[in-house]
Design a protein around this motif. Structure first.
Motif, PDB file in Angstrom:
ATOM      1  N   CYS A   1       0.804  -1.240   0.000  1.00  0.00           N
ATOM      2  CA  CYS A   1       0.000   0.000   0.000  1.00  0.00           C
ATOM      3  C   CYS A   1       0.835   1.287   0.000  1.00  0.00           C
ATOM      4  N   THR A   2       1.861   1.355   0.832  1.00  0.00           N
ATOM      5  CA  THR A   2       2.599   2.626   0.929  1.00  0.00           C
ATOM      6  C   THR A   2       3.369   2.932  -0.358  1.00  0.00           C
ATOM      7  N   PRO A   3       4.191   2.003  -0.869  1.00  0.00           N
ATOM      8  CA  PRO A   3       4.871   2.319  -2.140  1.00  0.00           C
ATOM      9  C   PRO A   3       3.904   2.525  -3.302  1.00  0.00           C
TER      10      PRO A   3
ATOM     11  N   GLU B   1      13.775  13.825  10.320  1.00  0.00           N
ATOM     12  CA  GLU B   1      14.372  14.966   9.602  1.00  0.00           C
ATOM     13  C   GLU B   1      15.821  14.740   9.181  1.00  0.00           C
ATOM     14  N   MET B   2      16.172  13.501   8.841  1.00  0.00           N
ATOM     15  CA  MET B   2      17.581  13.209   8.516  1.00  0.00           C
ATOM     16  C   MET B   2      18.008  13.750   7.152  1.00  0.00           C
ATOM     17  N   ILE B   3      17.041  14.012   6.259  1.00  0.00           N
ATOM     18  CA  ILE B   3      17.413  14.531   4.940  1.00  0.00           C
ATOM     19  C   ILE B   3      17.065  16.013   4.881  1.00  0.00           C
TER      20      ILE B   3
ATOM     21  N   CYS C   1      19.259   3.026  -0.744  1.00  0.00           N
ATOM     22  CA  CYS C   1      20.233   3.356   0.295  1.00  0.00           C
ATOM     23  C   CYS C   1      19.713   2.865   1.642  1.00  0.00           C
ATOM     24  N   HIS C   2      20.608   2.658   2.581  1.00  0.00           N
ATOM     25  CA  HIS C   2      20.215   2.117   3.883  1.00  0.00           C
ATOM     26  C   HIS C   2      21.230   2.519   4.938  1.00  0.00           C
ATOM     27  N   SER C   3      21.100   1.929   6.116  1.00  0.00           N
ATOM     28  CA  SER C   3      21.928   2.369   7.252  1.00  0.00           C
ATOM     29  C   SER C   3      23.420   2.145   7.027  1.00  0.00           C
ATOM     30  N   ARG C   4      23.789   1.269   6.107  1.00  0.00           N
ATOM     31  CA  ARG C   4      25.218   1.022   5.864  1.00  0.00           C
ATOM     32  C   ARG C   4      25.708   1.725   4.593  1.00  0.00           C
TER      33      ARG C   4
ATOM     34  N   ASP D   1       8.322  12.105   1.265  1.00  0.00           N
ATOM     35  CA  ASP D   1       8.684  11.770   2.646  1.00  0.00           C
ATOM     36  C   ASP D   1       7.700  10.740   3.202  1.00  0.00           C
ATOM     37  N   VAL D   2       8.178   9.512   3.329  1.00  0.00           N
ATOM     38  CA  VAL D   2       7.310   8.438   3.848  1.00  0.00           C
ATOM     39  C   VAL D   2       7.354   8.397   5.379  1.00  0.00           C
ATOM     40  N   GLY D   3       8.396   8.910   5.950  1.00  0.00           N
ATOM     41  CA  GLY D   3       8.611   8.795   7.397  1.00  0.00           C
ATOM     42  C   GLY D   3       7.497   9.384   8.245  1.00  0.00           C
ATOM     43  N   ILE D   4       7.171   8.685   9.309  1.00  0.00           N
ATOM     44  CA  ILE D   4       6.250   9.218  10.324  1.00  0.00           C
ATOM     45  C   ILE D   4       6.915   8.955  11.662  1.00  0.00           C
ATOM     46  N   ASN D   5       7.421  10.000  12.273  1.00  0.00           N
ATOM     47  CA  ASN D   5       8.175   9.839  13.520  1.00  0.00           C
ATOM     48  C   ASN D   5       7.572  10.716  14.611  1.00  0.00           C
ATOM     49  N   ARG D   6       7.391  10.123  15.783  1.00  0.00           N
ATOM     50  CA  ARG D   6       6.927  10.902  16.935  1.00  0.00           C
ATOM     51  C   ARG D   6       8.131  11.516  17.621  1.00  0.00           C
TER      52      ARG D   6
ATOM     53  N   LEU E   1      -2.519   8.175   1.576  1.00  0.00           N
ATOM     54  CA  LEU E   1      -2.511   7.246   0.432  1.00  0.00           C
ATOM     55  C   LEU E   1      -2.430   5.799   0.887  1.00  0.00           C
ATOM     56  N   THR E   2      -1.733   5.565   1.998  1.00  0.00           N
ATOM     57  CA  THR E   2      -1.552   4.182   2.456  1.00  0.00           C
ATOM     58  C   THR E   2      -2.910   3.540   2.723  1.00  0.00           C
ATOM     59  N   ILE E   3      -3.781   4.269   3.377  1.00  0.00           N
ATOM     60  CA  ILE E   3      -5.108   3.716   3.681  1.00  0.00           C
ATOM     61  C   ILE E   3      -5.953   3.617   2.407  1.00  0.00           C
TER      62      ILE E   3
ATOM     63  N   ALA F   1      12.410   6.807   3.495  1.00  0.00           N
ATOM     64  CA  ALA F   1      11.655   5.842   4.311  1.00  0.00           C
ATOM     65  C   ALA F   1      12.624   5.161   5.264  1.00  0.00           C
ATOM     66  N   ALA F   2      13.225   5.963   6.135  1.00  0.00           N
ATOM     67  CA  ALA F   2      14.254   5.445   7.040  1.00  0.00           C
ATOM     68  C   ALA F   2      13.781   5.409   8.495  1.00  0.00           C
ATOM     69  N   GLY F   3      12.759   6.202   8.807  1.00  0.00           N
ATOM     70  CA  GLY F   3      12.305   6.250  10.191  1.00  0.00           C
ATOM     71  C   GLY F   3      13.251   7.029  11.097  1.00  0.00           C
ATOM     72  N   VAL F   4      13.986   7.969  10.507  1.00  0.00           N
ATOM     73  CA  VAL F   4      14.900   8.820  11.294  1.00  0.00           C
ATOM     74  C   VAL F   4      14.441  10.272  11.121  1.00  0.00           C
TER      75      VAL F   4
ATOM     76  N   VAL G   1      15.560   5.835   0.259  1.00  0.00           N
ATOM     77  CA  VAL G   1      16.349   5.724   1.490  1.00  0.00           C
ATOM     78  C   VAL G   1      15.583   4.808   2.444  1.00  0.00           C
ATOM     79  N   GLY G   2      16.092   3.604   2.628  1.00  0.00           N
ATOM     80  CA  GLY G   2      15.417   2.583   3.442  1.00  0.00           C
ATOM     81  C   GLY G   2      15.239   1.323   2.626  1.00  0.00           C
ATOM     82  N   ARG G   3      15.470   0.168   3.251  1.00  0.00           N
ATOM     83  CA  ARG G   3      15.381  -1.106   2.520  1.00  0.00           C
ATOM     84  C   ARG G   3      14.446  -2.085   3.221  1.00  0.00           C
ATOM     85  N   SER G   4      13.402  -1.572   3.871  1.00  0.00           N
ATOM     86  CA  SER G   4      12.483  -2.491   4.557  1.00  0.00           C
ATOM     87  C   SER G   4      11.649  -3.260   3.534  1.00  0.00           C
ATOM     88  N   ASP G   5      11.074  -4.376   4.015  1.00  0.00           N
ATOM     89  CA  ASP G   5      10.232  -5.198   3.135  1.00  0.00           C
ATOM     90  C   ASP G   5       8.902  -4.513   2.835  1.00  0.00           C
ATOM     91  N   ILE G   6       8.489  -3.571   3.685  1.00  0.00           N
ATOM     92  CA  ILE G   6       7.165  -2.977   3.473  1.00  0.00           C
ATOM     93  C   ILE G   6       7.218  -1.662   2.693  1.00  0.00           C
ATOM     94  N   VAL G   7       8.355  -0.974   2.735  1.00  0.00           N
ATOM     95  CA  VAL G   7       8.441   0.291   1.992  1.00  0.00           C
ATOM     96  C   VAL G   7       9.613   0.297   0.993  1.00  0.00           C
TER      97      VAL G   7
HETATM   98  P1  NAD Z   1      12.163   0.116   9.021  1.00  0.00           P
HETATM   99  O1  NAD Z   1      12.722   0.507  10.353  1.00  0.00           O
HETATM  100  O2  NAD Z   1      11.687  -1.270   8.816  1.00  0.00           O
HETATM  101  O3  NAD Z   1      13.276   0.392   7.917  1.00  0.00           O
HETATM  102  C1  NAD Z   1      14.030   1.564   7.917  1.00  0.00           C
HETATM  103  C2  NAD Z   1      15.101   1.464   6.873  1.00  0.00           C
HETATM  104  O4  NAD Z   1      15.830   2.677   6.872  1.00  0.00           O
HETATM  105  C3  NAD Z   1      16.101   0.352   7.094  1.00  0.00           C
HETATM  106  O5  NAD Z   1      16.217  -0.367   5.906  1.00  0.00           O
HETATM  107  C4  NAD Z   1      17.410   1.063   7.426  1.00  0.00           C
HETATM  108  O6  NAD Z   1      18.518   0.435   6.805  1.00  0.00           O
HETATM  109  C5  NAD Z   1      17.213   2.435   6.840  1.00  0.00           C
HETATM  110  N1  NAD Z   1      17.903   3.432   7.648  1.00  0.00           N
HETATM  111  C6  NAD Z   1      17.819   3.619   8.967  1.00  0.00           C
HETATM  112  N2  NAD Z   1      18.636   4.623   9.355  1.00  0.00           N
HETATM  113  C7  NAD Z   1      19.219   5.078   8.230  1.00  0.00           C
HETATM  114  C8  NAD Z   1      20.161   6.103   7.991  1.00  0.00           C
HETATM  115  N3  NAD Z   1      20.642   6.865   8.977  1.00  0.00           N
HETATM  116  N4  NAD Z   1      20.561   6.305   6.723  1.00  0.00           N
HETATM  117  C9  NAD Z   1      20.058   5.545   5.711  1.00  0.00           C
HETATM  118  N5  NAD Z   1      19.154   4.570   5.895  1.00  0.00           N
HETATM  119  C10 NAD Z   1      18.751   4.331   7.139  1.00  0.00           C
HETATM  120  O7  NAD Z   1      11.049   1.194   8.701  1.00  0.00           O
HETATM  121  P2  NAD Z   1       9.808   1.179   7.667  1.00  0.00           P
HETATM  122  O8  NAD Z   1       8.771   0.286   8.190  1.00  0.00           O
HETATM  123  O9  NAD Z   1      10.316   0.982   6.283  1.00  0.00           O
HETATM  124  O10 NAD Z   1       9.301   2.674   7.831  1.00  0.00           O
HETATM  125  C11 NAD Z   1      10.129   3.773   7.515  1.00  0.00           C
HETATM  126  C12 NAD Z   1       9.432   5.053   7.941  1.00  0.00           C
HETATM  127  O11 NAD Z   1       8.235   5.161   7.215  1.00  0.00           O
HETATM  128  C13 NAD Z   1       9.015   5.085   9.415  1.00  0.00           C
HETATM  129  O12 NAD Z   1       9.107   6.418   9.877  1.00  0.00           O
HETATM  130  C14 NAD Z   1       7.572   4.645   9.381  1.00  0.00           C
HETATM  131  O13 NAD Z   1       6.826   5.138  10.479  1.00  0.00           O
HETATM  132  C15 NAD Z   1       7.124   5.265   8.099  1.00  0.00           C
HETATM  133  N6  NAD Z   1       5.991   4.603   7.450  1.00  0.00           N
HETATM  134  C16 NAD Z   1       5.023   5.408   6.992  1.00  0.00           C
HETATM  135  C17 NAD Z   1       3.944   4.875   6.325  1.00  0.00           C
HETATM  136  C18 NAD Z   1       2.905   5.804   5.799  1.00  0.00           C
HETATM  137  O14 NAD Z   1       1.786   5.403   5.613  1.00  0.00           O
HETATM  138  N7  NAD Z   1       3.275   7.045   5.503  1.00  0.00           N
HETATM  139  C19 NAD Z   1       3.836   3.504   6.145  1.00  0.00           C
HETATM  140  C20 NAD Z   1       4.881   2.694   6.587  1.00  0.00           C
HETATM  141  C21 NAD Z   1       5.966   3.251   7.242  1.00  0.00           C
END
Ligand code: NAD
Length: 297
Positions: free
Chosen positions: A139-141, A216-218, A191-194, A231-236, A273-275, A211-214, A163-169
Motif C-alpha cells: 500500500c505505501t509504495p 528529519e535526517m534529509i 540506500c540504507h543504514s550502511r 517523505d514516507v517517514g512518520i516519527n513521533r 494514500l496508504t489507507i 523511508a528510514a524512520g529517522v 532511502v530505506g530497505r524495509s520489506d514494506i516500503v
Molecule cells: P524500518 O525501520 O523497517 O526500515 C528503515 C530502513 O531505513 C532500514 O532499511 C534502514 O537500513 C534504513 N535506515 C535507517 N537509518 C538510516 C540512515 N541513517 N541512513 C540511511 N538509511 C537508514 O522502517 P519502515 O517500516 O520501512 O518505515 C520507515 C518510515 O516510514 C518510518 O518512519 C515509518 O513510520 C514510516 N511509514 C510510513 C507509512 C505511511 O503510511 N506514511 C507507512 C509505513 C511506514
C-alpha cells in the motif's frame, strides 16, 4: 515555486474511485470484506487499525475486527487466520504489524491466503511484484506511485533514490520504480543504514523517497535544486503539545522545500494514500475472488 503535494486530496480522489467500484460490486451481490487482526497493546497499532476500519465503513466495505491478547500463543493467531482464509465474506486479511516477539512474523505472512493478502507481503505476492506481474502492490509504495502520477511527475529515465530497505516500503518501492510501464522505467538506487556517503547519492537524484524512520535526517544540503522529495517517514518526537509529541517526517521540510520542485508534507503527504491503497487492494481482492470486473482508479 515549490509544489507542496496534498496527499489528502489525492487520497480522496482515489477513495472516491474505490467507493464507486465498491458500489458496483455490491450491486452485483458482492460486499467487499476486510478483516483486521490486532495482537498487540501498542497504542499506535490500535490507532492504525481503527483508521483502516473507519475507512472501510466510509466507503461501504464490510469491516471485521479481531483482537487477540499479546500473550496468547502463536497458534491462536494462526487459527484465526485459518478461519478468515476459509470465510467467503472476507476478501482481504490484514494482520497489524508488529506482532509479539514470540510469534514468527514470516509464518504469519505465509499463513494468509495469497489471494486475501491485501498488504502484498506474502512471498507469492512479493514474487509477482518483482517479476512484473503484481497482484496486490504494497500500500505505501503503491501510494507513492499514485502521488507521483497524479502530480504529473514522470519516473521514466529518472534517477530515484530510495532511502530505506524495509520489506514494506523501501524494497517494494524500488521494485515498482524499475518495472516497465507507467510509474516505472526509473533507475532506482536503494540506500540504507550502511550506505556510504548518502548525501552524494541524494544530491544526484531526480526523485528522493525517504523511508528510514529517522526524524528529519534529509535536509536541503543533501538535495539539488529541482528534486522531487517524497517523505514516507512518520516519527513521533517530543514536543510541547497537548499529546506531548508531534509527527515529523524523515525530511527536514523547510530546508528541503527551498530546494525541491515538489515535496510531500508530514502529516498530509503519503499517509492518507496508504489507507486509500488498502481499500483499493480490498476491492481488487473482492473483484478477483468474485469474478465481477471493476475499473480501479
Ligand atoms: P524500518 O525501520 O523497517 O526500515 C528503515 C530502513 O531505513 C532500514 O532499511 C534502514 O537500513 C534504513 N535506515 C535507517 N537509518 C538510516 C540512515 N541513517 N541512513 C540511511 N538509511 C537508514 O522502517 P519502515 O517500516 O520501512 O518505515 C520507515 C518510515 O516510514 C518510518 O518512519 C515509518 O513510520 C514510516 N511509514 C510510513 C507509512 C505511511 O503510511 N506514511 C507507512 C509505513 C511506514
Amino acid at each position: 515555486m515549490t509544489t507542496v503535494i496534498d496527499g489528502n486530496e489525492i487520497g480522496d480522489q482515489i477513495t472516491e474511485g474505490v467507493a464507486e467500484c465498491t458500489e458496483t460490486l455490491v450491486n452485483e451481490g458482492v460486499t467487499p470484506g476486510l478483516a483486521t487482526v490486532l495482537m498487540s497493546d501498542d497504542g499506535a497499532s490500535e490507532t492504525y487499525v481503527s483508521m483502516k476500519q473507519q475507512a472501510c465503513a466510509e466507503i461501504g466495505i464490510e469491516g471485521y475486527h479481531y483482537e487477540l491478547d499479546a500473550d496468547e500463543p502463536a497458534e491462536t493467531l494462526f487459527a484465526t487466520i485459518d478461519d478468515l482464509n476459509a470465510d467467503p465474506a472476507v476478501h482481504g486479511i490484514l494482520v497489524q504489524m508488529p506482532v509479539p516477539d514470540h510469534v514468527d512474523k514470516r509464518e504469519v505472512l505465509e499463513r494468509i491466503d495469497p489471494m486475501k493478502d491485501v498488504d502484498g507481503f506474502h512471498p507469492e505476492n512479493v514474487g509477482r511484484l518483482v517479476s512484473g506481474n503484481a497482484r496486490y502492490k504494497p500500500c505505501t509504495p503503491h501510494g507513492v506511485q499514485k502521488i507521483l502520477a497524479k502530480t504529473g511527475i514522470e519516473t521514466e529515465g529518472k534517477d530515484a533514490v530510495v532511502v530505506g530497505r524495509s520489506d514494506i516500503v523501501g524494497k517494494p518501492m524500488a521494485n515498482l520504480l524499475i518495472q516497465y510501464g507507467s510509474g516505472g522505467n526509473a533507475t532506482a538506487t536503494v540506500c540504507h543504514s550502511r550506505t556510504d556517503d548518502l548525501a552524494a547519492k541524494t544530491r544526484d537524484a531526480d526523485i528522493v523517497i525517504a523511508a528510514a524512520g529517522v526524524p528529519e535526517m534529509i535536509d536541503g544540503s543533501m538535495l539539488t535544486e529541482g528534486t522531487t522529495v517524497i517523505d514516507v517517514g512518520i516519527n513521533r518526537v517530543d514536543a510541547d503539545t497537548e499529546k506531548g509529541y508531534e509527527l515529523v517526517g524523515d525530511v527536514d521540510f523547510e530546508s528541503a522545500k527551498a530546494k525541491a520542485d515538489a515535496i510531500t508534507p508530514v502529516p498530509g503527504g503519503v499517509g492518507p494514500l496508504t489507507i486509500a491503497m488498502l481499500m483499493y487492494n480490498t476491492v481488487k481482492a473482492a473483484s478477483l475472488q468474485s469474478g465481477v470486473d471493476v475499473t480501479l482508479p
